[in-house]
Design a protein around this motif. Structure first.
Motif, PDB file in Angstrom:
ATOM      1  N   ARG A  41       1.129  -1.339   0.558  1.00 48.67           N
ATOM      2  CA  ARG A  41      -0.149   0.252   0.139  1.00 48.67           C
ATOM      3  C   ARG A  41       0.861   1.830   0.429  1.00 48.67           C
ATOM      4  NH1 ARG A  41      -1.583   3.710   2.732  1.00 48.67           N
ATOM      5  NH2 ARG A  41      -4.275   4.194   2.646  1.00 48.67           N
ATOM      6  N   HIS A  42       0.850   2.221  -1.377  1.00 53.24           N
ATOM      7  CA  HIS A  42       1.542   3.150  -1.047  1.00 53.24           C
ATOM      8  C   HIS A  42       3.233   2.111  -1.381  1.00 53.24           C
ATOM      9  CE1 HIS A  42       3.029   7.570  -1.538  1.00 53.24           C
ATOM     10  NE2 HIS A  42       2.806   7.254  -1.046  1.00 53.24           N
ATOM     11  N   GLU A  63      -2.549   2.302  -4.369  1.00 51.59           N
ATOM     12  CA  GLU A  63      -2.995   3.335  -3.526  1.00 51.59           C
ATOM     13  C   GLU A  63      -3.357   3.018  -2.028  1.00 51.59           C
ATOM     14  OE1 GLU A  63      -1.028   6.093  -2.776  1.00 51.59           O
ATOM     15  OE2 GLU A  63       0.375   5.232  -4.262  1.00 51.59           O
ATOM     16  N   GLU A  64      -4.475   2.074  -2.424  1.00 52.78           N
ATOM     17  CA  GLU A  64      -5.364   1.836  -1.034  1.00 52.78           C
ATOM     18  C   GLU A  64      -5.996   0.195  -0.957  1.00 52.78           C
ATOM     19  OE1 GLU A  64      -6.625   4.289   0.656  1.00 52.78           O
ATOM     20  OE2 GLU A  64      -6.320   6.204  -0.623  1.00 52.78           O
ATOM     21  N   ASP A  66      -8.353  -1.635  -0.566  1.00 48.14           N
ATOM     22  CA  ASP A  66      -9.229  -1.614  -1.058  1.00 48.14           C
ATOM     23  C   ASP A  66      -9.167  -2.516  -2.318  1.00 48.14           C
ATOM     24  OD1 ASP A  66      -9.078   0.703  -2.283  1.00 48.14           O
ATOM     25  OD2 ASP A  66     -11.204   1.023  -1.608  1.00 48.14           O
ATOM     26  N   GLU A  67      -7.174  -2.075  -2.582  1.00 45.50           N
ATOM     27  CA  GLU A  67      -7.280  -2.106  -4.788  1.00 45.50           C
ATOM     28  C   GLU A  67      -6.665  -3.836  -3.920  1.00 45.50           C
ATOM     29  OE1 GLU A  67      -5.519   0.515  -6.802  1.00 45.50           O
ATOM     30  OE2 GLU A  67      -5.264   2.005  -4.849  1.00 45.50           O
ATOM     31  N   VAL A  85      -6.942   1.658   8.792  1.00 39.15           N
ATOM     32  CA  VAL A  85      -5.994   1.002   7.490  1.00 39.15           C
ATOM     33  C   VAL A  85      -5.340  -0.430   7.770  1.00 39.15           C
ATOM     34  CG1 VAL A  85      -4.142   0.402   6.101  1.00 39.15           C
ATOM     35  CG2 VAL A  85      -5.350   3.320   6.016  1.00 39.15           C
TER      36      VAL A  85
END
Length: 316
Positions: A41-42, A63-64, A66-67, A85
């Motif tokens: 994430r990121h 980025e998030e 939920d991906e 998170v």
């Protein structure tokens, strides 16, 4: 044709810090343990070369949360994440590894402790930077007020001016932050500061090396990414310390040779997320054009090492 002479001042320390080293190691060990793909994430650290290298090994950057699918491990970047998170990852029963730099985690713990004691927090940081978002996200909405400059301090409207504490992003300019802290203390004399400065050892050391180097150089190049806070601060520190030309370059191909015409001394440093291979590439580019004399500028020795999380040290 003879090459013109050039003194190449090489800052030390420069490049990777212990937190970046650990974060990259976490992704590599996760790939070894669970196989590809591993989701991150990121950007794990702010350097495209590093991110692309990990992507080739099987890391998928999103980025998030939920991906990310439930059935693959996810890693949180070195910059830290809001409390929501990991809570969301737990709710989805995901395997996750937190690669937050331990020095950023220290700031998170500090903020939580002050909050428990009934203090409202003021954070000195850059709006929208992942570290700032992650740190502010440790506490309920409205419990952390953000300032970037001494001017911002005048506009603060805290709940109780007598019940405040401040924390900072770990990658700020030491001198700029001191000005904001002075403004906070002047307006709120009761404000509580950190036991030990929040700006991390690596940020401080790299800035000190640039300050030592700047008066010796006609130009300073900082190897780093445009979204890297600590790299951008090094450019500012170099300019402020008396070097008329200080620039950020991601790689040797970004060097503006026309701007460097006639220089006799150049300083090279790198942000904490820039690998040594890119610094070597820049040095080699100068050696191809100049008769280079390397001049080390050593202002500190670093031997910090952070352990990776236990889940990666245990067998699969």
């Amino acid at each position: 044709m003879t090459k013109p002479p050039l003194s190449l001042h090489l800052a030390a320390p420069r490049g990777f810090c212990a937190g970046v080293d650990r974060a990259i190691k976490i992704v590599e060990m996760a790939l070894q343990k669970w196989g590809a793909p591993v989701y991150v994430r990121h950007e794990i650290v702010h350097n495209r070369f590093v991110v692309d290298g990990l992507r080739e090994k099987g890391a998928v950057f999103v980025e998030e949360l939920d991906e990310c699918p439930e059935d693959r491990p996810v890693i949180f970047s070195a910059h830290g994440v809001p409390k929501s998170v990991p809570a969301a990852a737990q709710a989805r029963e995901m395997v996750y590894v937190d690669a937050t730099c331990p020095l950023v985690s220290k700031v998170h713990i500090e903020a939580a402790r002050h909050h428990e004691n009934g203090l409202q927090m003021v954070m000195i940081g850059h709006a929208g930077h992942p570290e700032t978002v992650g740190t502010m996200g440790q506490l309920p909405e409205g419990e952390v007020l953000l300032v970037e400059t001494p001017e911002d301090v005048a506009g603060l409207t805290p709940r109780d001016p007598e019940r405040l504490a401040f924390i900072t992003q770990t990658t700020l300019s030491v001198d700029d932050t001191a000005e904001v802290v002075a403004a906070l203390k002047a307006r709120f004399p009761a404000i509580v500061g950190p036991h030990k400065e929040d700006i991390c050892y690596a940020t401080t050391n790299r800035q000190e090396a640039v300050k030592a180097m700047a008066p010796l150089c006609d130009a300073i190049l900082v190897v780093g990414a445009p979204n890297s806070s600590n790299s951008k601060r090094l450019v500012e520190v170099g300019a402020r310390a008396g070097c008329s030309y200080a620039q950020l370059v991601q790689r040797a191909a970004d060097i503006d040779w026309r701007a460097l015409e006639g220089v006799r001394s150049v300083g090279i440093t790198a942000g904490a997320s820039a690998p040594e291979v890119l610094i070597a590439e820049v040095i080699d580019a100068f050696k191809a054009r100049y008769d280079v004399t390397e001049v080390p500028v050593v202002t500190a020795e670093e031997n910090v090492e952070f352990k990776v999380p236990r889940v990666l040290r245990e067998p699969a």
